[in-house]
Design an enzyme around this catalytic site. Structure first.
Site, PDB file in Angstrom:
ATOM      1  N   ASP A 191       0.814  -1.215   0.000  1.00 37.64           N
ATOM      2  CA  ASP A 191       0.000   0.000   0.000  1.00 37.64           C
ATOM      3  C   ASP A 191       0.848   1.267   0.000  1.00 37.64           C
ATOM      4  O   ASP A 191       2.060   1.226   0.258  1.00 37.64           O
ATOM      5  CB  ASP A 191      -0.971  -0.006   1.190  1.00 37.64           C
ATOM      6  CG  ASP A 191      -0.343  -0.529   2.476  1.00 37.64           C
ATOM      7  OD1 ASP A 191       0.891  -0.529   2.573  1.00 37.64           O
ATOM      8  OD2 ASP A 191      -1.090  -0.944   3.369  1.00 37.64           O
ATOM      9  N   ASN A 224      -7.690  -3.138  14.286  1.00 33.17           N
ATOM     10  CA  ASN A 224      -9.064  -3.492  13.888  1.00 33.17           C
ATOM     11  C   ASN A 224      -9.089  -4.678  12.924  1.00 33.17           C
ATOM     12  O   ASN A 224     -10.110  -4.955  12.318  1.00 33.17           O
ATOM     13  CB  ASN A 224      -9.753  -2.276  13.260  1.00 33.17           C
ATOM     14  CG  ASN A 224      -9.014  -1.770  12.026  1.00 33.17           C
ATOM     15  OD1 ASN A 224      -8.073  -2.401  11.563  1.00 33.17           O
ATOM     16  ND2 ASN A 224      -9.445  -0.646  11.487  1.00 33.17           N
ATOM     17  N   GLU A 251      -9.626  -2.097   5.436  1.00 34.07           N
ATOM     18  CA  GLU A 251     -10.261  -1.878   6.729  1.00 34.07           C
ATOM     19  C   GLU A 251     -11.496  -2.781   6.862  1.00 34.07           C
ATOM     20  O   GLU A 251     -11.965  -3.329   5.846  1.00 34.07           O
ATOM     21  CB  GLU A 251     -10.681  -0.411   6.835  1.00 34.07           C
ATOM     22  CG  GLU A 251      -9.538   0.583   6.640  1.00 34.07           C
ATOM     23  CD  GLU A 251      -8.671   0.753   7.880  1.00 34.07           C
ATOM     24  OE1 GLU A 251      -8.734  -0.097   8.792  1.00 34.07           O
ATOM     25  OE2 GLU A 251      -7.918   1.738   7.925  1.00 34.07           O
ATOM     26  N   HIS A 270      -7.253  -4.947  10.151  1.00 37.48           N
ATOM     27  CA  HIS A 270      -6.968  -4.668   8.731  1.00 37.48           C
ATOM     28  C   HIS A 270      -5.666  -5.328   8.285  1.00 37.48           C
ATOM     29  O   HIS A 270      -4.749  -5.517   9.079  1.00 37.48           O
ATOM     30  CB  HIS A 270      -6.990  -3.161   8.415  1.00 37.48           C
ATOM     31  CG  HIS A 270      -5.830  -2.363   8.912  1.00 37.48           C
ATOM     32  ND1 HIS A 270      -5.959  -1.111   9.476  1.00 37.48           N
ATOM     33  CD2 HIS A 270      -4.489  -2.597   8.909  1.00 37.48           C
ATOM     34  CE1 HIS A 270      -4.774  -0.633   9.783  1.00 37.48           C
ATOM     35  NE2 HIS A 270      -3.858  -1.528   9.461  1.00 37.48           N
TER      36      HIS A 270
HETATM   37  C1  F6R Z   1       1.367  -1.398   6.084  1.00 32.99           C
HETATM   38  C2  F6R Z   1       0.176  -2.217   6.239  1.00 32.99           C
HETATM   39  C3  F6R Z   1      -0.632  -2.197   7.506  1.00 32.99           C
HETATM   40  C4  F6R Z   1       0.230  -2.509   8.738  1.00 32.99           C
HETATM   41  C5  F6R Z   1      -0.621  -2.494  10.010  1.00 32.99           C
HETATM   42  C6  F6R Z   1       0.200  -2.761  11.247  1.00 32.99           C
HETATM   43  O1  F6R Z   1       1.929  -1.606   4.805  1.00 32.99           O
HETATM   44  O2  F6R Z   1      -0.157  -2.907   5.333  1.00 32.99           O
HETATM   45  O3  F6R Z   1      -1.665  -3.147   7.392  1.00 32.99           O
HETATM   46  O4  F6R Z   1       0.828  -3.751   8.569  1.00 32.99           O
HETATM   47  O5  F6R Z   1      -1.267  -1.256  10.132  1.00 32.99           O
HETATM   48  O6  F6R Z   1       1.099  -1.728  11.451  1.00 32.99           O
HETATM   49  P1  F6R Z   1       2.243  -1.836  12.571  1.00 32.99           P
HETATM   50  O7  F6R Z   1       3.144  -2.917  12.142  1.00 32.99           O
HETATM   51  O8  F6R Z   1       2.927  -0.476  12.519  1.00 32.99           O
HETATM   52  O9  F6R Z   1       1.567  -2.104  13.856  1.00 32.99           O
END
Ligand code: F6R
Length: 235
Positions: A63, A129, A136, A131
């Site tokens: 992303d 959450n 989401e 995701h």
């Molecule tokens: C980022 C992504 C998100 C993160 C998620 C967890 O490329 O795809 O889904 O993996 O928000 O983020 P952290 O690792 O910072 O807790």
């Protein structure tokens, strides 16, 4: 799902690296799907300090924020350069083009890249959450690359990287859950108590759009690398 419990993020990085290395050396993996955020950092550190050579490989990131160019320090492209690509260049590294305001063109182009570079091994983090990528709750479980609005909880979690909450982008281009599930092998990394609910819903809950990561139950080769705190609400 396989679950590997680790005592901390360092050990998680080492365990994940073992799988990455084995997949490259013994399964001929050529395309890695990569994530940003804090969870994969110890894995990227293992990769950069290893003698593995990625110059013949391709990476495809999950992303990117809409509106940020790769040279913007808050962009996911910049993050990847800093943590991995500058130290261990790949032959090709793809990140969705956040600087393209034409969502239709940007997402179609990215789907083409994914189609031409089928992902052998996908690295994932997980949001509080549930995701994955920026899919989401409520995202289609069979989706392709899309422009997505970020939820308040994700914006709040991301605020730590920005000087001001109002600078946190509200939209991202994200690989869809359907595309993620096409990866041959998936590793999901999660550490800390604030991931415990999401991990419980992913593993023990029903497969539902309410917890996007629960779709991983439908994939034949998923390994969760989690610490005790993230595992604390598992049955
Ligand atoms: C980022 C992504 C998100 C993160 C998620 C967890 O490329 O795809 O889904 O993996 O928000 O983020 P952290 O690792 O910072 O807790």
């Amino acid at each position: 799902m396989n679950i590997i419990k680790v005592k901390d993020t360092q050990m998680g990085g080492k365990e994940a690296f073992k799988i990455v290395k084995d997949d490259i050396e013994n399964n001929g993996a050529k395309v890695l799907g990569l994530a940003t955020g804090s969870s994969p950092i110890t894995l990227y550190n293992e990769m950069t300090s290893s003698d593995l050579d990625f110059s013949n490989m391709t990476s495809v990131n999950l992303d990117e924020y809409v509106g940020l160019k790769p040279d913007n320090e808050q962009s996911y492209h910049y993050f990847m350069n800093e943590h991995l690509f500058n130290k261990k260049p790949f032959k090709n590294s793809y990140v969705p083009d956040g600087s393209n305001p034409d969502a239709e063109a940007a997402t179609k182009a990215y789907d083409k890249i994914i189609e031409e570079n089928p992902i052998d091994l996908q690295i994932l983090g997980i949001g509080r959450n549930g995701h994955i990528g920026f899919n989401e709750p409520g995202s289609p479980l069979d989706g392709t690359t899309r422009k997505v609005g970020l939820t308040e909880s994700t914006i709040e979690a991301n605020t730590r990287f920005f000087e001001d909450e109002k600078d946190v982008p509200r939209f991202a281009y994200s690989m869809g859950i359907g595309s993620i599930l096409k990866a041959k092998k998936i590793i999901l990394l999660a550490y800390g108590e604030n991931k415990a609910d999401a991990i419980a819903a992913t593993v023990d809950g029903p497969v539902t759009e309410d917890c996007p990561a629960s779709a991983l139950q439908n994939h034949p080769d998923v390994t969760l690398i989690i610490d005790d705190a993230a595992a604390s609400k598992l049955k």
